[in-house]
Write an enzyme that holds these catalytic residues in place. Sequence first.
Site, PDB file in Angstrom:
ATOM      1  CG  HIS A 101      43.982  40.499  43.214  1.00 35.83           C
ATOM      2  ND1 HIS A 101      43.550  40.991  42.003  1.00 35.83           N
ATOM      3  CD2 HIS A 101      42.872  40.421  43.993  1.00 35.83           C
ATOM      4  CE1 HIS A 101      42.254  41.211  42.048  1.00 35.83           C
ATOM      5  NE2 HIS A 101      41.812  40.861  43.242  1.00 35.83           N
ATOM      6  CG  HIS A 103      41.079  38.165  47.811  1.00 27.86           C
ATOM      7  ND1 HIS A 103      40.679  39.397  48.268  1.00 27.86           N
ATOM      8  CD2 HIS A 103      40.823  38.166  46.476  1.00 27.86           C
ATOM      9  CE1 HIS A 103      40.190  40.112  47.253  1.00 27.86           C
ATOM     10  NE2 HIS A 103      40.265  39.383  46.151  1.00 27.86           N
TER      11      HIS A 103
HETATM   12  P1  AMP Z   1      38.702  41.407  43.424  1.00 23.16           P
HETATM   13  O1  AMP Z   1      37.237  41.626  43.625  1.00 23.16           O
HETATM   14  O2  AMP Z   1      39.115  39.977  43.644  1.00 23.16           O
HETATM   15  O3  AMP Z   1      39.203  41.965  42.119  1.00 23.16           O
HETATM   16  O4  AMP Z   1      39.394  42.177  44.618  1.00 23.16           O
HETATM   17  C1  AMP Z   1      39.907  43.457  44.548  1.00 23.16           C
HETATM   18  C2  AMP Z   1      40.344  43.790  45.950  1.00 23.16           C
HETATM   19  O5  AMP Z   1      41.298  44.822  45.866  1.00 23.16           O
HETATM   20  C3  AMP Z   1      39.226  44.282  46.861  1.00 23.16           C
HETATM   21  O6  AMP Z   1      39.199  43.471  48.034  1.00 23.16           O
HETATM   22  C4  AMP Z   1      39.608  45.728  47.169  1.00 23.16           C
HETATM   23  O7  AMP Z   1      39.292  46.102  48.473  1.00 23.16           O
HETATM   24  C5  AMP Z   1      41.110  45.698  46.942  1.00 23.16           C
HETATM   25  N1  AMP Z   1      41.704  46.963  46.526  1.00 23.16           N
HETATM   26  C6  AMP Z   1      41.341  47.736  45.486  1.00 23.16           C
HETATM   27  N2  AMP Z   1      42.144  48.808  45.377  1.00 23.16           N
HETATM   28  C7  AMP Z   1      43.059  48.697  46.370  1.00 23.16           C
HETATM   29  C8  AMP Z   1      44.165  49.507  46.791  1.00 23.16           C
HETATM   30  N3  AMP Z   1      44.498  50.632  46.174  1.00 23.16           N
HETATM   31  N4  AMP Z   1      44.888  49.080  47.848  1.00 23.16           N
HETATM   32  C9  AMP Z   1      44.566  47.926  48.501  1.00 23.16           C
HETATM   33  N5  AMP Z   1      43.540  47.133  48.154  1.00 23.16           N
HETATM   34  C10 AMP Z   1      42.784  47.525  47.104  1.00 23.16           C
END
Ligand code: AMP
Length: 135
Positions: A101, A103
């Site tokens: 993903h 950001h």
């Molecule tokens: P990363 O640290 O790059 O893997 O980022 C994971 C991101 O996913 C974090 O910013 C979380 O807040 C976000 N996240 C995790 N679960 C969910 C969810 N169910 N819906 C929306 N965002 C999520």
Amino acid sequence: MIDNNCIFCKIANGEIPAYTVYEDDTFRAILDAAPANEGHTLIIPKEHYENLFAIPDAVAENVMKIAKNIATLQKERLHCDGVNILQNNGAAAGQTVMHYHLHVIPRREGDGHLVPWTPLQRTNEEQETTLEKLK
Ligand code: AMP
Ligand code: ZN
């Protein structure tokens, strides 16, 4: 391929509801549940790829086009002062959800978020050595 144990597979394919900012055949972009700032968006491919090393080139190309559009929307509609594009690969890099993903994070003057590294001091020789490894 979709991984039935992966929350982002479920979100990207509409099995778990999320606040969808953008969707096409390949991607869903959603509001991050714990945003750095208002409008913090995650662009998620509908297919399961663990991280950057696993995505096809077409996904790599198209994700940045979508990021550009979302960043533009953030600037025009949320009137942010800047935008970070951030993408973590591997636990050592801060990846917590093991489905690729990207950001897109609106930034505001004085919001206090730090870009997460401490700069190294490098000599010219060290830079040359690194270049030899990477070229
Ligand atoms: P990363 O640290 O790059 O893997 O980022 C994971 C991101 O996913 C974090 O910013 C979380 O807040 C976000 N996240 C995790 N679960 C969910 C969810 N169910 N819906 C929306 N965002 C999520
Ligand atoms: Zn997945």
